[in-house]
Design a protein around this motif. Sequence first.
Motif, PDB file in Angstrom:
ATOM      1  N   GLN A  65       1.441   8.200   5.441  1.00 51.26           N
ATOM      2  CA  GLN A  65       1.890   9.462   4.664  1.00 51.26           C
ATOM      3  C   GLN A  65       1.612  10.622   5.746  1.00 51.26           C
ATOM      4  O   GLN A  65       2.379  11.357   5.867  1.00 51.26           O
ATOM      5  CB  GLN A  65       1.321   9.748   3.372  1.00 51.26           C
ATOM      6  CG  GLN A  65       1.788   8.558   2.314  1.00 51.26           C
ATOM      7  CD  GLN A  65       0.761   8.475   1.042  1.00 51.26           C
ATOM      8  OE1 GLN A  65      -0.115   9.579   0.727  1.00 51.26           O
ATOM      9  NE2 GLN A  65       0.669   7.569   0.452  1.00 51.26           N
TER      10      GLN A  65
ATOM     11  N   TYR B  78       0.665   3.490  -2.936  1.00 47.26           N
ATOM     12  CA  TYR B  78      -0.290   4.441  -3.337  1.00 47.26           C
ATOM     13  C   TYR B  78       0.037   5.784  -2.839  1.00 47.26           C
ATOM     14  O   TYR B  78      -0.137   6.451  -1.838  1.00 47.26           O
ATOM     15  CB  TYR B  78      -1.420   4.037  -2.342  1.00 47.26           C
ATOM     16  CG  TYR B  78      -1.861   2.784  -2.932  1.00 47.26           C
ATOM     17  CD1 TYR B  78      -1.985   2.360  -4.135  1.00 47.26           C
ATOM     18  CD2 TYR B  78      -2.652   1.953  -2.088  1.00 47.26           C
ATOM     19  CE1 TYR B  78      -2.814   1.133  -4.615  1.00 47.26           C
ATOM     20  CE2 TYR B  78      -2.982   0.590  -2.446  1.00 47.26           C
ATOM     21  CZ  TYR B  78      -3.210   0.260  -3.808  1.00 47.26           C
ATOM     22  OH  TYR B  78      -3.741  -0.952  -4.273  1.00 47.26           O
ATOM     23  N   ASN B  79       0.989   6.417  -3.855  1.00 42.66           N
ATOM     24  CA  ASN B  79       1.792   7.939  -3.326  1.00 42.66           C
ATOM     25  C   ASN B  79       1.711   8.606  -4.858  1.00 42.66           C
ATOM     26  O   ASN B  79       1.785   7.966  -5.733  1.00 42.66           O
ATOM     27  CB  ASN B  79       2.892   7.817  -2.645  1.00 42.66           C
ATOM     28  CG  ASN B  79       3.875   7.114  -3.494  1.00 42.66           C
ATOM     29  OD1 ASN B  79       4.653   7.735  -4.505  1.00 42.66           O
ATOM     30  ND2 ASN B  79       4.210   5.956  -3.345  1.00 42.66           N
TER      31      ASN B  79
ATOM     32  N   PHE C   2       0.591  -1.170   0.041  1.00 43.24           N
ATOM     33  CA  PHE C   2      -0.086   0.162  -0.313  1.00 43.24           C
ATOM     34  C   PHE C   2       0.938   1.228   0.087  1.00 43.24           C
ATOM     35  O   PHE C   2       0.488   2.500  -0.355  1.00 43.24           O
ATOM     36  CB  PHE C   2      -1.023   0.009   1.486  1.00 43.24           C
ATOM     37  CG  PHE C   2      -0.257   0.197   2.500  1.00 43.24           C
ATOM     38  CD1 PHE C   2       0.206   1.455   2.934  1.00 43.24           C
ATOM     39  CD2 PHE C   2      -0.424  -1.016   3.346  1.00 43.24           C
ATOM     40  CE1 PHE C   2       0.710   1.409   4.265  1.00 43.24           C
ATOM     41  CE2 PHE C   2       0.336  -1.054   4.549  1.00 43.24           C
ATOM     42  CZ  PHE C   2       0.848   0.292   4.970  1.00 43.24           C
ATOM     43  N   ASN C   3       2.071   1.097   0.329  1.00 41.65           N
ATOM     44  CA  ASN C   3       2.815   2.517   0.522  1.00 41.65           C
ATOM     45  C   ASN C   3       3.244   2.802  -1.037  1.00 41.65           C
ATOM     46  O   ASN C   3       3.629   4.087  -1.103  1.00 41.65           O
ATOM     47  CB  ASN C   3       4.332   2.153   0.867  1.00 41.65           C
ATOM     48  CG  ASN C   3       4.276   1.793   2.438  1.00 41.65           C
ATOM     49  OD1 ASN C   3       3.860   2.601   3.027  1.00 41.65           O
ATOM     50  ND2 ASN C   3       4.570   0.805   2.850  1.00 41.65           N
TER      51      ASN C   3
ATOM     52  N   ALA D 166      -2.237   3.728   3.414  1.00 42.40           N
ATOM     53  CA  ALA D 166      -1.510   4.422   2.852  1.00 42.40           C
ATOM     54  C   ALA D 166      -1.550   6.075   3.186  1.00 42.40           C
ATOM     55  O   ALA D 166      -0.614   6.667   3.589  1.00 42.40           O
ATOM     56  CB  ALA D 166      -1.383   4.455   1.407  1.00 42.40           C
TER      57      ALA D 166
END
Length: 285
Positions: free
Chosen positions: A202, A71-72, A68-69, A198
Amino acid sequence: MTLAHFTTSDGLRLAYDDRGTGLPLLCLPGLTRNMDDFNTLLAPLAGRCRLIRMDYRGRGRSDHDPDFNNYNLLREAHDVVELLDLLGLARVAILGTSRGGLIAMALAAGFPQRLTGVILNDIGPVVGDAGLARIMDYVGKVPPYADLDALAEAMAVHAAAEFPGVPREVWRRHVAHWFEERPEGGLALRYDPALHKALLAQAATGALQDMWVFFEALKQFPLAVIRGANSDILSAETLAEMRRRHPVMMAAEIADRGHVPFLDEPEALALINAFLDTLPQGFSA
């Protein structure tokens, strides 16, 4: 060509739709949204430009990312560049709704040679605190309704303050873009619920911050902004500062709309067409 898929450099299969000819306009949706949000433009812009829409990783018809990281904004911006490379497009104009507008800013800063201009739909370099809190509260949660009809009925009531006068049948068309009905009853998300993880990660690292530095990169391009008059994401004050920093920026405020305008409003369509008129005619790649 219409709906198709491509494989990213890290192995995910992402969906996109490519139709029409002429000046390419790439439509980038909001955080939890997908290409279907731009269905409202298919008829009005038919014959006007080459309309390209995409589903980010983890959204719509695209693969979910096991990490999921990813998703940036930067990874999603790279996915955009990879799609442009696949299509053989040196440059495109971008219509970015919310998250899509932030990705457009990131592209302007990191890949300016790939852009001809940008339209921001209800997004700016500062995301309103109230709107951000609202987003953090709903992302990853399935609405507790039996079906899309019930959800549309609820939207017509609960969203009336930001979207007064929008009837249930209009909400029914839109909620079908964002959710789907489960065979056993109830609704399912049309995006990866891990997107919430995510956002939390963040936020903890300070990755969710204003983007004035990225906005500055838009000064070299034709720019237009659409704002919902009732938006809790793009404030009137932020829009005014955007105008100050980009004096030739085009803008339209849409009455009776919150975050985000549907883009079928006459004022929104007029601005989109006026923006397209500022771009080099005959440009196609």
